[in-house]
Write an enzyme that holds these catalytic residues in place. Structure first.
Site, PDB file in Angstrom:
ATOM      1  N   CYS A 102       0.795  -1.230   0.000  1.00 55.66           N
ATOM      2  CA  CYS A 102       0.000   0.000   0.000  1.00 55.66           C
ATOM      3  C   CYS A 102       0.824   1.275   0.000  1.00 55.66           C
ATOM      4  O   CYS A 102       0.281   2.367  -0.157  1.00 55.66           O
ATOM      5  CB  CYS A 102      -0.919   0.005   1.225  1.00 55.66           C
ATOM      6  SG  CYS A 102      -0.016  -0.042   2.804  1.00 55.66           S
ATOM      7  N   GLU A 140      -6.953  -5.872  -0.980  1.00 56.99           N
ATOM      8  CA  GLU A 140      -7.017  -4.824   0.050  1.00 56.99           C
ATOM      9  C   GLU A 140      -5.910  -3.799  -0.154  1.00 56.99           C
ATOM     10  O   GLU A 140      -4.822  -4.134  -0.619  1.00 56.99           O
ATOM     11  CB  GLU A 140      -6.907  -5.478   1.429  1.00 56.99           C
ATOM     12  CG  GLU A 140      -6.894  -4.513   2.600  1.00 56.99           C
ATOM     13  CD  GLU A 140      -5.495  -4.302   3.186  1.00 56.99           C
ATOM     14  OE1 GLU A 140      -5.404  -3.717   4.281  1.00 56.99           O
ATOM     15  OE2 GLU A 140      -4.511  -4.721   2.554  1.00 56.99           O
ATOM     16  N   ARG A 184      -9.428   2.153  11.640  1.00 54.28           N
ATOM     17  CA  ARG A 184      -8.587   1.720  10.515  1.00 54.28           C
ATOM     18  C   ARG A 184      -9.430   1.606   9.250  1.00 54.28           C
ATOM     19  O   ARG A 184     -10.231   0.685   9.106  1.00 54.28           O
ATOM     20  CB  ARG A 184      -7.942   0.368  10.846  1.00 54.28           C
ATOM     21  CG  ARG A 184      -6.939  -0.154   9.810  1.00 54.28           C
ATOM     22  CD  ARG A 184      -6.477  -1.554  10.165  1.00 54.28           C
ATOM     23  NE  ARG A 184      -5.373  -2.007   9.337  1.00 54.28           N
ATOM     24  CZ  ARG A 184      -4.093  -1.800   9.593  1.00 54.28           C
ATOM     25  NH1 ARG A 184      -3.751  -1.133  10.686  1.00 54.28           N
ATOM     26  NH2 ARG A 184      -3.146  -2.247   8.797  1.00 54.28           N
ATOM     27  N   ARG A 186      -9.708   0.877   5.292  1.00 52.67           N
ATOM     28  CA  ARG A 186      -9.018   0.206   4.194  1.00 52.67           C
ATOM     29  C   ARG A 186     -10.004  -0.009   3.040  1.00 52.67           C
ATOM     30  O   ARG A 186     -11.179  -0.307   3.271  1.00 52.67           O
ATOM     31  CB  ARG A 186      -8.446  -1.155   4.632  1.00 52.67           C
ATOM     32  CG  ARG A 186      -7.240  -1.049   5.581  1.00 52.67           C
ATOM     33  CD  ARG A 186      -6.050  -0.454   4.853  1.00 52.67           C
ATOM     34  NE  ARG A 186      -4.831  -0.432   5.660  1.00 52.67           N
ATOM     35  CZ  ARG A 186      -4.447   0.602   6.405  1.00 52.67           C
ATOM     36  NH1 ARG A 186      -5.214   1.681   6.473  1.00 52.67           N
ATOM     37  NH2 ARG A 186      -3.312   0.563   7.069  1.00 52.67           N
TER      38      ARG A 186
END
Length: 457
Positions: A102, A140, A184, A186
């Site tokens: 990421c 993801e 969090r 995502r």
């Protein structure tokens, strides 16, 4: 105490436990790309999945993965190596999963997107998906991929996956909404092969109804859920103006359940150097004046500019250079040649004395855990106050000065990511934190995969 902790851990685990009938009847195969330490694998196996192979290049992560998943019963499961070398695999696959690196879209990275070598790994994902035609995939990445500056990259990814023969949908999911006390976000990209019946019928899972607090997950901190009092904006914010930057867990009429250590921000739970070091009211006024004016464009183009003495004299009546020098001697201010005075603690990420934030035990969620680590701590006791300034002073006296706070351990990271207590973490604490910061939150994947399996199985 141990029995209480076990009960809390069981409560967390039950948030994403499968219904028995699903676990015993659902059988599907999957391949674990960018497998890390197995955040995808844990919930997929709970749902009846069988892993046919895993791909990862980080040697330390591979050690942890193999230690937890590659046992006598599946010792022949192939390690697939580097994803850049993968093409058609020697078996059919129901689902491909993976947390694609990421950093290219992360604020913590350099934001190079598809120009970053790690961003180009998406091309390898396209190739593997197209060559193997799984029934579905789950990929993801960080929320930053959805931001306007990265819109063209996201569209490029979605278009390529769609052209490989898939109905593709994406959504940002927050770990807090699936039972973890961690804020969090995502992005999850889900694709279903377009020849599958009801391939358009997939919907992302709804948030669970139950939420845990930090004291439910982190052991050895006080369990005391104080009722929160309401306040008018004039008491909580300067001039009653509510900052646009306030996050999801900062209510506009309640005291924050964390304290931010920063000299370049202000708020009812912001701790400054001049709150921790003995300073006069005049010295505090100088610091507050610099804080209020350092970001004004008339003093420079930076997001925080040093202010020279002449500017400060115009802002503070009767200011003498000796007062500024006292703050320099106390290491609250420093002089920048040809520019002026700025705070020694001028980076939010660095905090003060190595502390960025201290969360109270009853906090709803801690900030996002990262691979690079955080300077976040958790108080071991709670406090309650009726008025903001007293709240802040009580925190300094009862928690900060008495050292009633502790850093997060790697085991805490594991719990905050939803990994089971039985999971065997890396021996090195720093490496373990890095691995959990990179991992996916287990309950999020569980609920997402469960929704997907209703379509493809």
């Amino acid at each position: 105490m141990k029995s209480l902790i076990k009960a809390q851990q069981l409560e967390l685990f039950q948030l994403f436990q499968p219904i028995t009938s699903i676990k015993t009847t659902t059988k599907f195969t999957f391949v674990d790309l960018f497998s890390g330490i197995g955040g995808f694998r844990i919930p997929l196996e709970e749902l009846g999945g069988i892993c046919l192979g895993y791909s990862e290049i980080d040697k330390e992560a591979i050690k942890v993965y193999q230690n937890n998943f590659i046992r006598d019963t599946n010792a022949d499961e192939p390690y697939l190596g580097d994803v850049t070398n993968l093409n058609q695999l020697p078996f059919e696959i129901d689902v491909i999963v993976g947390g694609v690196p990421c950093q290219p879209w992360s604020i913590a990275g350099k934001l190079k997107g598809l120009e970053d070598p790690r961003g180009k790994l998406w091309i390898d994902v396209f190739r593997v998906v197209k060559a193997n035609q799984p029934k579905a995939f789950i990929l993801e990445n960080v929320k930053g991929l959805t931001e306007p500056r990265n819109r063209s990259s996201l569209e490029y990814i979605l278009d390529n996956l769609s052209l490989s023969g898939y109905v593709v949908k994406y959504q940002v999911l927050n770990s807090y909404d699936f039972g973890l006390p961690q804020d969090r976000d995502r992005i999850f990209i889900v694709g279903i092969r377009n020849d599958i019946s009801n391939c358009w019928g997939f919907t992302f899972p709804q948030a669970v109804n139950k939420h845990l607090k930090l004291y439910d997950v982190i052991p050895d901190i006080q369990r005391d859920n104080f009722s929160k009092k309401k306040f008018i904006s004039e008491l909580l914010f300067t001039d009653g103006k509510i900052p646009a930057s306030r996050g999801r867990f900062q209510k506009i009429d309640e005291l924050n359940d964390f304290f931010l250590f920063s000299d370049v921000r202000n708020g009812h739970t912001t701790i400054h150097s001049w709150d921790l070091i003995e300073t006069t009211e005049r010295e505090k006024l100088i610091c507050q004046t610099i804080l209020r004016n350092r970001r004004k464009k008339i003093y420079g183009d930076k997001d925080g500019n040093p202010l020279n003495f002449e500017v400060l004299q115009s802002l503070i009546a009767g200011l003498q250079i000796e007062k500024i020098n006292l703050l320099v001697n106390k290491e609250i201010l420093r002089f920048v040649e040809d520019k002026g005075y700025e705070f020694v603690n001028s980076k939010i990420s660095s905090g003060i004395n190595g502390i960025s934030k201290i969360y109270l035990p009853h906090a709803d969620a801690i900030g996002t855990l990262t691979a690079t680590g955080t300077r976040d701590y958790v108080a071991t006791i709670s406090i309650e106050c009726d008025e903001p300034e007293a709240y802040k002073q009580k925190f300094i006296q009862e928690i900060y000065l008495k050292n009633h706070y502790k850093p997060l351990t790697a085991k805490d990271y594991a719990r905050l990511q939803g990994f089971p207590e039985s999971f065997q973490i890396a021996d090195n604490e720093t490496k373990a934190k890095h691995q959990f910061g990179n991992a996916v939150s287990v309950p999020v994947v569980y609920h997402l995969a469960k929704s997907l399996l209703n379509i493809i199985i």
